[in-house]
Design a protein around this motif. Structure first.
Motif: not given
Length: 174
Positions: A72, A77, A120, A165, A168
């Motif tokens: 990820y 990312f 994130s 996101f 994941w």
């Protein structure tokens, strides 16, 4: 007892990683005194933080989840981070900024999942996680360019702000 053991072992591994190369006795990486101090410190941390670090779930001890997390970070990312940097630079140069705070509902259930997603989002330029609604696990995000099309949905769909996101994070943390 499991939580104490897991917390102590993880603390010791982190200690070893942070002190690598500071000694000369064992493999040229650590001294014996450092290792003894690390074990004692890990026991203390394990005792104090046993209920904070590991609650009722041991799902993050699964190595597959760590490899997913690494994938990820390296994949989606990093790509989102690169695109966001370019977008923010463009908006700063052209002045095309329409800031605002929007509410997103990612559908994550665990505290770890919400925390990973919020971090994130915050690490990606142009967005900042401002608040979490603890009852519904909704996030309030400050966005550098609030899109009119995105505002048609209440709350705003996650794909406009954080792409994939949440998918994941769900695979990793839930």
């Amino acid at each position: 007892m499991k939580a104490f053991i897991v917390t102590t072992i993880v603390s010791f591994i982190i200690y070893l990683l942070l002190t690598t190369g500071s000694g000369t006795d064992i493999l040229g990486l650590w001294s014996y005194i450092e290792l003894i101090f690390g074990v004692l410190l890990s026991f203390i941390v394990g005792f104090i933080a046993r209920t904070l670090f590991v609650k009722d779930s041991y799902r993050m001890l699964n190595p597959v989840r760590w490899f997913l997390f690494l994938g990820y970070i390296i994949g989606p990312f990093f790509l989102a981070l690169a695109k966001a940097n370019i977008d923010v630079a463009y908006r700063v140069i052209t002045g095309k900024i329409n800031p605002g705070i929007v509410k997103i509902s990612p559908g994550l259930k665990t505290d770890l999942g919400i925390t990973m997603l919020a971090n994130s989002i915050t690490l990606t330029p142009g967005t900042l996680s401002v608040d979490i609604d603890e009852d519904t696990n909704d996030l309030y995000v400050h966005w550098i360019n609030v899109d009119k099309k995105a505002l048609e949905h209440k709350p705003v769909e996650c794909k406009y702000i954080c792409g994939n996101f949440p998918k994941w994070v769900r695979r990793i943390a839930e």
